[in-house]
Design a protein around this motif. Structure first.
Motif, PDB file in Angstrom:
ATOM      1  N   TYR A   1       0.859  -1.183   0.000  1.00 60.20           N
ATOM      2  CA  TYR A   1       0.000   0.000   0.000  1.00 60.20           C
ATOM      3  C   TYR A   1       0.892   1.229   0.000  1.00 60.20           C
ATOM      4  O   TYR A   1       1.746   1.386   0.878  1.00 60.20           O
ATOM      5  N   LYS A   2       0.710   2.067  -0.998  1.00 58.54           N
ATOM      6  CA  LYS A   2       1.513   3.291  -1.168  1.00 58.54           C
ATOM      7  C   LYS A   2       3.006   2.988  -1.109  1.00 58.54           C
ATOM      8  O   LYS A   2       3.781   3.684  -0.445  1.00 58.54           O
ATOM      9  N   GLY A   3       3.394   1.891  -1.768  1.00 64.18           N
ATOM     10  CA  GLY A   3       4.809   1.546  -1.880  1.00 64.18           C
ATOM     11  C   GLY A   3       5.409   0.848  -0.678  1.00 64.18           C
ATOM     12  O   GLY A   3       6.601   0.556  -0.672  1.00 64.18           O
ATOM     13  N   ILE A   4       4.625   0.579   0.333  1.00 63.22           N
ATOM     14  CA  ILE A   4       5.128  -0.087   1.536  1.00 63.22           C
ATOM     15  C   ILE A   4       4.431  -1.441   1.660  1.00 63.22           C
ATOM     16  O   ILE A   4       3.217  -1.550   1.469  1.00 63.22           O
ATOM     17  N   GLU A   5       5.202  -2.481   1.993  1.00 59.66           N
ATOM     18  CA  GLU A   5       4.642  -3.812   2.159  1.00 59.66           C
ATOM     19  C   GLU A   5       4.232  -4.021   3.617  1.00 59.66           C
ATOM     20  O   GLU A   5       5.007  -3.748   4.531  1.00 59.66           O
ATOM     21  N   TYR A   6       3.008  -4.501   3.799  1.00 56.73           N
ATOM     22  CA  TYR A   6       2.462  -4.752   5.132  1.00 56.73           C
ATOM     23  C   TYR A   6       2.161  -6.239   5.272  1.00 56.73           C
ATOM     24  O   TYR A   6       1.680  -6.862   4.332  1.00 56.73           O
ATOM     25  N   GLN A   7       2.453  -6.797   6.466  1.00 61.19           N
ATOM     26  CA  GLN A   7       2.179  -8.209   6.732  1.00 61.19           C
ATOM     27  C   GLN A   7       1.269  -8.338   7.954  1.00 61.19           C
ATOM     28  O   GLN A   7       1.486  -7.673   8.966  1.00 61.19           O
ATOM     29  N   VAL A   8       0.283  -9.198   7.818  1.00 58.13           N
ATOM     30  CA  VAL A   8      -0.651  -9.480   8.907  1.00 58.13           C
ATOM     31  C   VAL A   8      -0.679 -10.989   9.096  1.00 58.13           C
ATOM     32  O   VAL A   8      -0.754 -11.743   8.124  1.00 58.13           O
ATOM     33  N   THR A   9      -0.622 -11.431  10.342  1.00 59.50           N
ATOM     34  CA  THR A   9      -0.693 -12.857  10.645  1.00 59.50           C
ATOM     35  C   THR A   9      -2.066 -13.181  11.204  1.00 59.50           C
ATOM     36  O   THR A   9      -2.562 -12.504  12.109  1.00 59.50           O
ATOM     37  N   ILE A  10      -2.672 -14.231  10.639  1.00 62.68           N
ATOM     38  CA  ILE A  10      -3.972 -14.694  11.121  1.00 62.68           C
ATOM     39  C   ILE A  10      -3.730 -15.503  12.389  1.00 62.68           C
ATOM     40  O   ILE A  10      -2.940 -16.439  12.402  1.00 62.68           O
ATOM     41  N   LEU A  11      -4.430 -15.143  13.466  1.00 62.79           N
ATOM     42  CA  LEU A  11      -4.331 -15.860  14.737  1.00 62.79           C
ATOM     43  C   LEU A  11      -5.632 -16.615  14.991  1.00 62.79           C
ATOM     44  O   LEU A  11      -6.611 -16.435  14.274  1.00 62.79           O
ATOM     45  N   GLU A  12      -5.633 -17.466  16.021  1.00 64.96           N
ATOM     46  CA  GLU A  12      -6.855 -18.192  16.378  1.00 64.96           C
ATOM     47  C   GLU A  12      -8.009 -17.217  16.608  1.00 64.96           C
ATOM     48  O   GLU A  12      -9.110 -17.443  16.151  1.00 64.96           O
ATOM     49  N   GLU A  13      -7.730 -16.172  17.360  1.00 65.68           N
ATOM     50  CA  GLU A  13      -8.770 -15.183  17.656  1.00 65.68           C
ATOM     51  C   GLU A  13      -8.236 -13.796  17.390  1.00 65.68           C
ATOM     52  O   GLU A  13      -7.819 -13.094  18.305  1.00 65.68           O
ATOM     53  N   GLY A  14      -8.222 -13.412  16.136  1.00 66.02           N
ATOM     54  CA  GLY A  14      -7.802 -12.068  15.787  1.00 66.02           C
ATOM     55  C   GLY A  14      -6.701 -12.051  14.753  1.00 66.02           C
ATOM     56  O   GLY A  14      -6.440 -13.047  14.058  1.00 66.02           O
ATOM     57  N   TYR A  15      -6.032 -10.907  14.688  1.00 66.02           N
ATOM     58  CA  TYR A  15      -5.011 -10.660  13.675  1.00 66.02           C
ATOM     59  C   TYR A  15      -3.873  -9.902  14.322  1.00 66.02           C
ATOM     60  O   TYR A  15      -4.085  -8.997  15.132  1.00 66.02           O
ATOM     61  N   GLU A  16      -2.643 -10.239  13.954  1.00 64.28           N
ATOM     62  CA  GLU A  16      -1.471  -9.547  14.485  1.00 64.28           C
ATOM     63  C   GLU A  16      -0.857  -8.722  13.377  1.00 64.28           C
ATOM     64  O   GLU A  16      -0.595  -9.197  12.281  1.00 64.28           O
ATOM     65  N   TYR A  17      -0.675  -7.435  13.681  1.00 64.42           N
ATOM     66  CA  TYR A  17      -0.010  -6.534  12.742  1.00 64.42           C
ATOM     67  C   TYR A  17       0.876  -5.590  13.548  1.00 64.42           C
ATOM     68  O   TYR A  17       0.430  -4.996  14.525  1.00 64.42           O
ATOM     69  N   ALA A  18       2.118  -5.492  13.156  1.00 67.90           N
ATOM     70  CA  ALA A  18       3.090  -4.587  13.776  1.00 67.90           C
ATOM     71  C   ALA A  18       3.144  -4.759  15.293  1.00 67.90           C
ATOM     72  O   ALA A  18       3.210  -3.775  16.039  1.00 67.90           O
ATOM     73  N   GLY A  19       3.057  -6.006  15.757  1.00 73.25           N
ATOM     74  CA  GLY A  19       3.162  -6.284  17.186  1.00 73.25           C
ATOM     75  C   GLY A  19       1.895  -6.032  17.976  1.00 73.25           C
ATOM     76  O   GLY A  19       1.883  -6.179  19.189  1.00 73.25           O
ATOM     77  N   CYS A  20       0.832  -5.655  17.311  1.00 73.61           N
ATOM     78  CA  CYS A  20      -0.435  -5.385  18.004  1.00 73.61           C
ATOM     79  C   CYS A  20      -1.486  -6.406  17.583  1.00 73.61           C
ATOM     80  O   CYS A  20      -1.465  -6.911  16.461  1.00 73.61           O
ATOM     81  N   LEU A  21      -2.419  -6.688  18.496  1.00 71.14           N
ATOM     82  CA  LEU A  21      -3.508  -7.619  18.232  1.00 71.14           C
ATOM     83  C   LEU A  21      -4.751  -6.832  17.839  1.00 71.14           C
ATOM     84  O   LEU A  21      -5.113  -5.859  18.496  1.00 71.14           O
ATOM     85  N   TYR A  22      -5.401  -7.258  16.752  1.00 68.54           N
ATOM     86  CA  TYR A  22      -6.627  -6.626  16.263  1.00 68.54           C
ATOM     87  C   TYR A  22      -7.729  -7.672  16.191  1.00 68.54           C
ATOM     88  O   TYR A  22      -7.466  -8.830  15.888  1.00 68.54           O
ATOM     89  N   LYS A  23      -8.965  -7.241  16.449  1.00 69.48           N
ATOM     90  CA  LYS A  23     -10.088  -8.170  16.399  1.00 69.48           C
ATOM     91  C   LYS A  23     -10.613  -8.380  14.984  1.00 69.48           C
ATOM     92  O   LYS A  23     -11.271  -9.365  14.715  1.00 69.48           O
ATOM     93  N   SER A  24     -10.345  -7.446  14.065  1.00 69.98           N
ATOM     94  CA  SER A  24     -10.862  -7.584  12.704  1.00 69.98           C
ATOM     95  C   SER A  24      -9.848  -7.083  11.685  1.00 69.98           C
ATOM     96  O   SER A  24      -9.013  -6.229  11.989  1.00 69.98           O
ATOM     97  N   LEU A  25      -9.950  -7.616  10.482  1.00 70.63           N
ATOM     98  CA  LEU A  25      -9.087  -7.149   9.393  1.00 70.63           C
ATOM     99  C   LEU A  25      -9.397  -5.707   9.029  1.00 70.63           C
ATOM    100  O   LEU A  25      -8.517  -4.969   8.586  1.00 70.63           O
ATOM    101  N   SER A  26     -10.628  -5.301   9.221  1.00 70.40           N
ATOM    102  CA  SER A  26     -10.994  -3.916   8.917  1.00 70.40           C
ATOM    103  C   SER A  26     -10.262  -2.943   9.839  1.00 70.40           C
ATOM    104  O   SER A  26      -9.862  -1.855   9.416  1.00 70.40           O
TER     105      SER A  26
END
Length: 156
Positions: free
Chosen positions: A103-128
């Motif tokens: 996105y805008k020239g930067i690559e972002y990675q998200v890991t799918i967890l059992e309950e949520g999503y991990e991005y940049a060391g933080c836990l999120y409840k939704s991909l949105s």
């Protein structure tokens, strides 16, 4: 469509709201709904054609039943329709899957967890919520990460 009816329907958008409401009372035998003038114009255009072509009540009932089956029942003829419930349009990847999005020239990675999503060391409840953190604006997370077969790059 006959020319008189066509002229009548074409004139609706230019009529004052008070005249539209009076016409509504005449053709529906009921008080007009609140809301935007454009809504009243569309409903009046439909009703004028319906009256002009004398739609068979049995056919109208079948159409209404099919619409109810698809979209839920109407509250009333003048009321708002119930919105259909949205269904998830994607299958959630299995835990451990990594989603990658540029996105805008930067690559972002998200890991799918059992309950949520991990991005940049933080836990999120939704991909949105992850998409919001990345872009700063509201996105459908599955659409942002290409999980629901929509074209990437556009909002929602």
């Amino acid at each position: 469509m006959d020319k008189t009816l066509l002229a009548r329907v074409a004139a609706l958008p230019n009529m004052p709201l008070s005249d539209l409401k009076a016409l509504w009372r005449d053709v529906y035998q009921d008080e007009p709904p609140g809301g935007h003038k454009s809504h009243i114009v569309r409903r009046l255009a439909y009703r004028l054609q319906e009256l002009a072509y004398d739609v068979d009540p049995q056919i109208e009932n079948r159409i209404e039943q099919q619409a109810n089956d698809l979209f839920g029942p109407n509250k009333s003829r003048n009321g708002k329709k119930a919105k259909p419930k949205r269904k998830t349009q994607y299958q959630r990847p299995i835990p451990g899957t990594k989603l990658v999005r540029e996105y805008k020239g930067i690559e972002y990675q998200v890991t799918i967890l059992e309950e949520g999503y991990e991005y940049a060391g933080c836990l999120y409840k939704s991909l949105s919520k992850v998409a919001l953190a990345i872009t700063g604006s509201s996105w459908s997370g599955p659409a942002f990460f290409g999980l629901n077969n929509k074209v990437q790059g556009g909002k929602h």
